[in-house]
Design an enzyme around this catalytic site. Structure first.
Site, PDB file in Angstrom:
ATOM      1  N   CYS A  11       0.853  -1.187   0.000  1.00  0.00           N
ATOM      2  CA  CYS A  11       0.000   0.000   0.000  1.00  0.00           C
ATOM      3  C   CYS A  11       0.892   1.240   0.000  1.00  0.00           C
ATOM      4  O   CYS A  11       1.875   1.288   0.741  1.00  0.00           O
ATOM      5  CB  CYS A  11      -0.898   0.000   1.240  1.00  0.00           C
ATOM      6  SG  CYS A  11      -1.990   1.425   1.343  1.00  0.00           S
ATOM      7  N   HIS A  49      -9.239  -3.555  -1.864  1.00  0.00           N
ATOM      8  CA  HIS A  49      -8.252  -2.764  -1.109  1.00  0.00           C
ATOM      9  C   HIS A  49      -8.636  -1.274  -1.137  1.00  0.00           C
ATOM     10  O   HIS A  49      -8.583  -0.592  -0.107  1.00  0.00           O
ATOM     11  CB  HIS A  49      -6.873  -3.010  -1.741  1.00  0.00           C
ATOM     12  CG  HIS A  49      -5.733  -2.220  -1.192  1.00  0.00           C
ATOM     13  ND1 HIS A  49      -4.676  -2.801  -0.511  1.00  0.00           N
ATOM     14  CD2 HIS A  49      -5.447  -0.892  -1.239  1.00  0.00           C
ATOM     15  CE1 HIS A  49      -3.804  -1.864  -0.162  1.00  0.00           C
ATOM     16  NE2 HIS A  49      -4.254  -0.689  -0.587  1.00  0.00           N
ATOM     17  N   HIS A  89     -10.071   1.493   1.827  1.00  0.00           N
ATOM     18  CA  HIS A  89      -9.545   2.832   2.138  1.00  0.00           C
ATOM     19  C   HIS A  89     -10.700   3.820   2.348  1.00  0.00           C
ATOM     20  O   HIS A  89     -10.662   4.647   3.265  1.00  0.00           O
ATOM     21  CB  HIS A  89      -8.673   3.362   1.000  1.00  0.00           C
ATOM     22  CG  HIS A  89      -7.237   2.921   1.054  1.00  0.00           C
ATOM     23  ND1 HIS A  89      -6.422   3.164   2.134  1.00  0.00           N
ATOM     24  CD2 HIS A  89      -6.463   2.280   0.142  1.00  0.00           C
ATOM     25  CE1 HIS A  89      -5.206   2.684   1.876  1.00  0.00           C
ATOM     26  NE2 HIS A  89      -5.208   2.142   0.676  1.00  0.00           N
TER      27      HIS A  89
HETATM   28  O1  GNR Z   1       0.282  -0.116  -5.660  1.00  0.00           O
HETATM   29  C1  GNR Z   1      -0.356  -0.932  -4.990  1.00  0.00           C
HETATM   30  N1  GNR Z   1      -0.127  -2.256  -5.144  1.00  0.00           N
HETATM   31  C2  GNR Z   1      -0.910  -3.249  -4.578  1.00  0.00           C
HETATM   32  C3  GNR Z   1      -0.413  -4.546  -4.598  1.00  0.00           C
HETATM   33  C4  GNR Z   1      -1.150  -5.577  -4.065  1.00  0.00           C
HETATM   34  C5  GNR Z   1      -2.384  -5.317  -3.527  1.00  0.00           C
HETATM   35  C6  GNR Z   1      -2.894  -4.036  -3.498  1.00  0.00           C
HETATM   36  C7  GNR Z   1      -2.158  -3.000  -4.023  1.00  0.00           C
HETATM   37  S1  GNR Z   1      -2.805  -1.394  -4.017  1.00  0.00           S
HETATM   38  C8  GNR Z   1      -1.333  -0.448  -3.984  1.00  0.00           C
HETATM   39  C9  GNR Z   1      -1.648   1.023  -4.149  1.00  0.00           C
HETATM   40  C10 GNR Z   1      -2.454   1.492  -2.968  1.00  0.00           C
HETATM   41  O2  GNR Z   1      -2.008   1.671  -1.870  1.00  0.00           O
HETATM   42  N2  GNR Z   1      -3.730   1.675  -3.161  1.00  0.00           N
HETATM   43  O3  GNR Z   1      -4.520   2.046  -2.156  1.00  0.00           O
HETATM   44 NI    NI Z   2      -3.546   1.287  -0.359  1.00  0.00          NI
END
Ligand code: GNR
Ligand code: NI
Length: 178
Positions: free
Chosen positions: A91, A133, A137
């Site tokens: 993240c 994901h 957030h």
């Molecule tokens: O760039 C990101 N890569 C990622 C890799 C595996 C699972 C989720 C992500 S999301 C993340 C970018 C991010 O923080 N999005 O909120």
């Molecule tokens: Ni994230």
């Protein structure tokens, strides 16, 4: 366009619940473009408005190899989910940390496009992981919430230390630039 600052865990503003967008306008479209620029520059495959301290239900994503398939999601909602799959997640708000997380293997979602028109999307694999994901957030949830308390505490201490070191170094770098 502009690069926006990304908040880092354990910043309490990452826990805010984002509000639905009531009306599509140029301000929202401009913000989505800034979010895409910020995401590409990071670089990342997704970014939620919560991460740039805007409490609105906006998400941008691009999981394509060539980074030429931007997705803009306004007020995204999961309609259906199935199966279970574990994959490593990272993240942009928890830099340098990668841990396995178990989520639904597939989802069906609905969102508005930049014209305010609803559309639906079915996703599995990385796209399904990323959508879950990002919607987390918007609800103030982070992937570290799925880890053990011990692991989450260790990650928090590590990032707090990094933030302290960054703050100590930043004024020196600014003085050197003069
Ligand atoms: O760039 C990101 N890569 C990622 C890799 C595996 C699972 C989720 C992500 S999301 C993340 C970018 C991010 O923080 N999005 O909120
Ligand atoms: Ni994230």
């Amino acid at each position: 366009m502009a690069i926006l600052d990304i908040l880092h865990f354990p910043d309490p503003r990452l826990r805010n619940r984002a509000h639905p967008v009531e009306r599509m306008d140029d301000r929202i479209r401009h913000l989505l473009d800034d979010m895409l620029e910020t995401m590409y520059e990071a670089p990342g495959i997704g970014l939620a408005a919560t991460q740039v301290n805007v409490p609105l239900r906006l998400v941008v994503m691009d999981i394509s190899e060539d980074k030429d398939q931007p997705l803009r999601l306004i007020n995204p909602e999961i309609l259906d989910r199935w199966g279970e799959e574990t994959s490593d997640e990272g993240c942009l708000s928890v830099p340098g940390i990668y841990e396995p997380v178990t989520r639904a293997q597939g989802i069906r979602m609905r969102a508005l496009d930049t014209e305010g028109q609803p559309f639906e999307l079915e996703a599995e694999g990385l796209l399904a992981v990323c959508i879950q994901h990002e919607i987390d957030h918007l609800d103030g949830r982070l992937f570290v919430d799925y880890l053990s308390n011990l692991k989450r505490q260790r990650i928090r201490k590590r990032l707090e230390k990094e933030a302290r070191q960054h703050r100590a170094k930043a004024p020196a770098a600014a003085a050197q630039a003069i």
